[in-house]
Design an enzyme around this catalytic site. Structure first.
Site, PDB file in Angstrom:
ATOM      1  N   HIS A   7       0.849  -1.183   0.000  1.00  0.00           N
ATOM      2  CA  HIS A   7       0.000   0.000   0.000  1.00  0.00           C
ATOM      3  C   HIS A   7       0.893   1.244   0.000  1.00  0.00           C
ATOM      4  O   HIS A   7       2.102   1.159   0.195  1.00  0.00           O
ATOM      5  CB  HIS A   7      -1.002   0.004   1.158  1.00  0.00           C
ATOM      6  CG  HIS A   7      -0.411   0.063   2.524  1.00  0.00           C
ATOM      7  ND1 HIS A   7      -1.066   0.599   3.613  1.00  0.00           N
ATOM      8  CD2 HIS A   7       0.788  -0.341   2.993  1.00  0.00           C
ATOM      9  CE1 HIS A   7      -0.315   0.510   4.672  1.00  0.00           C
ATOM     10  NE2 HIS A   7       0.814  -0.056   4.335  1.00  0.00           N
ATOM     11  N   ASP A  32       5.743  -4.721   7.136  1.00  0.00           N
ATOM     12  CA  ASP A  32       4.536  -3.957   7.421  1.00  0.00           C
ATOM     13  C   ASP A  32       3.484  -4.942   7.927  1.00  0.00           C
ATOM     14  O   ASP A  32       2.950  -5.741   7.156  1.00  0.00           O
ATOM     15  CB  ASP A  32       4.090  -3.252   6.135  1.00  0.00           C
ATOM     16  CG  ASP A  32       2.694  -2.646   6.232  1.00  0.00           C
ATOM     17  OD1 ASP A  32       2.057  -2.759   7.298  1.00  0.00           O
ATOM     18  OD2 ASP A  32       2.244  -2.071   5.229  1.00  0.00           O
ATOM     19  N   GLN A  34      -1.941  -5.458   8.441  1.00  0.00           N
ATOM     20  CA  GLN A  34      -3.066  -6.377   8.252  1.00  0.00           C
ATOM     21  C   GLN A  34      -2.859  -7.706   8.952  1.00  0.00           C
ATOM     22  O   GLN A  34      -3.756  -8.543   8.978  1.00  0.00           O
ATOM     23  CB  GLN A  34      -3.286  -6.602   6.752  1.00  0.00           C
ATOM     24  CG  GLN A  34      -3.722  -5.367   6.000  1.00  0.00           C
ATOM     25  CD  GLN A  34      -5.048  -4.820   6.510  1.00  0.00           C
ATOM     26  OE1 GLN A  34      -5.924  -5.586   6.924  1.00  0.00           O
ATOM     27  NE2 GLN A  34      -5.206  -3.502   6.495  1.00  0.00           N
ATOM     28  N   LYS A  51      -6.148  -1.130  13.567  1.00  0.00           N
ATOM     29  CA  LYS A  51      -6.488  -2.304  12.758  1.00  0.00           C
ATOM     30  C   LYS A  51      -6.512  -3.581  13.597  1.00  0.00           C
ATOM     31  O   LYS A  51      -6.682  -4.677  13.064  1.00  0.00           O
ATOM     32  CB  LYS A  51      -5.510  -2.437  11.597  1.00  0.00           C
ATOM     33  CG  LYS A  51      -5.599  -1.294  10.584  1.00  0.00           C
ATOM     34  CD  LYS A  51      -4.632  -1.494   9.443  1.00  0.00           C
ATOM     35  CE  LYS A  51      -4.574  -0.261   8.542  1.00  0.00           C
ATOM     36  NZ  LYS A  51      -5.800  -0.053   7.777  1.00  0.00           N
ATOM     37  N   CYS A  85      -5.699   2.222  -1.421  1.00  0.00           N
ATOM     38  CA  CYS A  85      -4.338   2.756  -1.249  1.00  0.00           C
ATOM     39  C   CYS A  85      -3.294   1.808  -1.819  1.00  0.00           C
ATOM     40  O   CYS A  85      -2.161   1.746  -1.320  1.00  0.00           O
ATOM     41  CB  CYS A  85      -4.048   3.069   0.218  1.00  0.00           C
ATOM     42  SG  CYS A  85      -5.080   4.380   0.887  1.00  0.00           S
TER      43      CYS A  85
END
Length: 413
Positions: A130, A207, A210, A233, A371
């Site tokens: 993203h 990252d 998620q 998140k 994104c």
């Protein structure tokens, strides 16, 4: 020190009762919330913690000697320890509080990137990233005169690991990939990515935006150099997250921002910097949300992880199977290993129209490029409709989604 090892059997009805926002009407219908990849809802314990801080011990931290300041400092630092346990970091000083993944990536790019990456070097990211894990590296490349290389993605949404191996060289100084894709749900083979990158002499940033609500994270087992998480998140507040970094790397990196708390001594001639983690936490931090963030870690850790994984995979499998039965619906992202995210498009109907019509029936989904504009461009589509599931979602809610999609197809075609 508070432990986070207690488990209990998953009971979705009981879990749903902990989320007050879920129990409301939207446009005359019971809310179905399937936009969890954008942000999850918050359990009552997180909300109560926010209220508790502001109504009970609102004060600035680390410098005050009065009772409220000491109470706020204690609560703030407790979250650091719980975060350390959550990702199994070796030292609590390796946990830096930031606003979220975006700030975490920018911190590493601005501090490590601009210090240790030189002209002619290369940075590798993947085609699944993203914008927050693309743009900061582009900025470093433009400033330092280095090159950004991209790991290709298959039509099903999986990284081409053979091509990744070919991209690695002695010029590769940093590899930055996500643990799980926000657009397609793909779980990337990050252990293999990390090992290959280390063999080439590169450092690795993961990252985990998620992944944190769905997957077990063990930064020592992974051996990643940096790991980034956003609180909102994973059932926590907005505006807070963590950057994990190996202590030996963080100690070599210059501060990201200048200001209070990150200093050891200041004169008009010279400033010396504070120790970790405070070197990277300039100014008054987001105290209330950091304090409440602890409750999000505890919420996840007090669930039966295996039961949660089975529940979310059942939701994903059921939704994917039912969507695929609808005429004109095409699933986007069919990787073998996925978190509970399913994107799709409907032939001849714009995703934005689908999102609006579902909202009219109380079903919240995300539409657009999520994104990840380069990924959507590569797939040759304008965007997708994305349904992303959390621990509090049910099959009955997926039936509402399917009924809504079926009505839209019949109405617009």
């Amino acid at each position: 020190m508070e432990t986070v090892t207690a488990h209990r059997q998953l009971n979705v009805d009981t879990i749903r009762k902990q989320f007050p926002v879920l129990h409301q009407k939207v446009n005359g219908h019971d809310l179905v919330y399937f936009d969890n990849a954008a942000t999850t809802q918050k359990p009552q314990t997180v909300i109560d913690s926010l209220i508790g801080y502001y109504s009970g011990f609102n004060a600035n931290i680390h410098r005050g000697i009065h009772t409220l300041a000491e109470k706020a400092t204690k609560a703030f630092e407790e979250t650091r320890v719980v975060a350390q346990q959550f990702i199994n970091a070796k030292h609590k000083e390796e946990i830096i509080f930031v606003r979220g993944v975006t700030e975490a990536v920018n911190l590493v790019a601005a501090s490590y990137g601009r210090t240790f990456i030189k002209e002619g070097d290369e940075i590798i990211i993947s085609g699944l990233e993203h914008h927050s894990n693309i743009v900061p590296w582009q900025m470093v490349c433009e400033e330092k005169g280095c090159k950004l290389r991209i790991i290709p993605v298959s039509p099903s949404g999986e990284l081409d690991m053979d091509e990744f191996s070919k991209l690695l060289s002695s010029r590769t100084k940093l590899v930055a990939v996500n643990h799980a894709s926000n657009s397609l749900g793909t779980i990337n083979p990050i252990k293999s990515v990390i090992d290959k990158a280390h063999d080439a002499g590169a450092v690795v940033l993961i990252d985990g935006a998620q992944a944190s609500a769905h997957l077990d994270i063990d930064v020592q087992q992974l051996d990643c150099d940096f790991y980034c998480i956003s609180g909102h998140k994973m059932y926590g507040p907005t505006g807070v997250g963590i950057l994990y970094g190996k202590k030996e790397l963080l100690e070599k990196m210059p501060p990201y921002m200048g200001g209070g708390e990150m200093i050891s001594n200041v004169t008009f001639e010279k400033t010396t910097y504070n120790d970790l983690p405070y070197k990277f936490e300039a100014g008054t931090p987001n105290i209330a949300d950091v304090v409440a963030y602890k409750e999000a870690f505890l919420f996840i850790n007090n669930l039966d992880k295996k039961a949660v994984d089975e529940h979310e995979h059942n939701l994903l499998h059921y939704a994917s199977s039912e969507l695929a039965k609808l005429k004109g619906v095409r699933l986007i992202g069919t990787a073998k290993e996925k978190v509970s995210v399913q994107s799709f498009i409907i032939d001849g109907i714009h995703p934005f129209d689908v999102g609006q019509m579902l909202d009219a029936r109380g079903v919240a989904v995300r539409t657009g490029h999520h994104c990840t504009q380069p990924l959507i461009d590569q797939l040759g589509i304008e965007g997708t409709v994305r349904a992303s599931f959390a621990v509090y979602n049910t099959k009955e809610e997926i039936n509402r989604l399917i009924e809504g999609i079926d009505r839209i197809i019949k109405f617009l075609k």
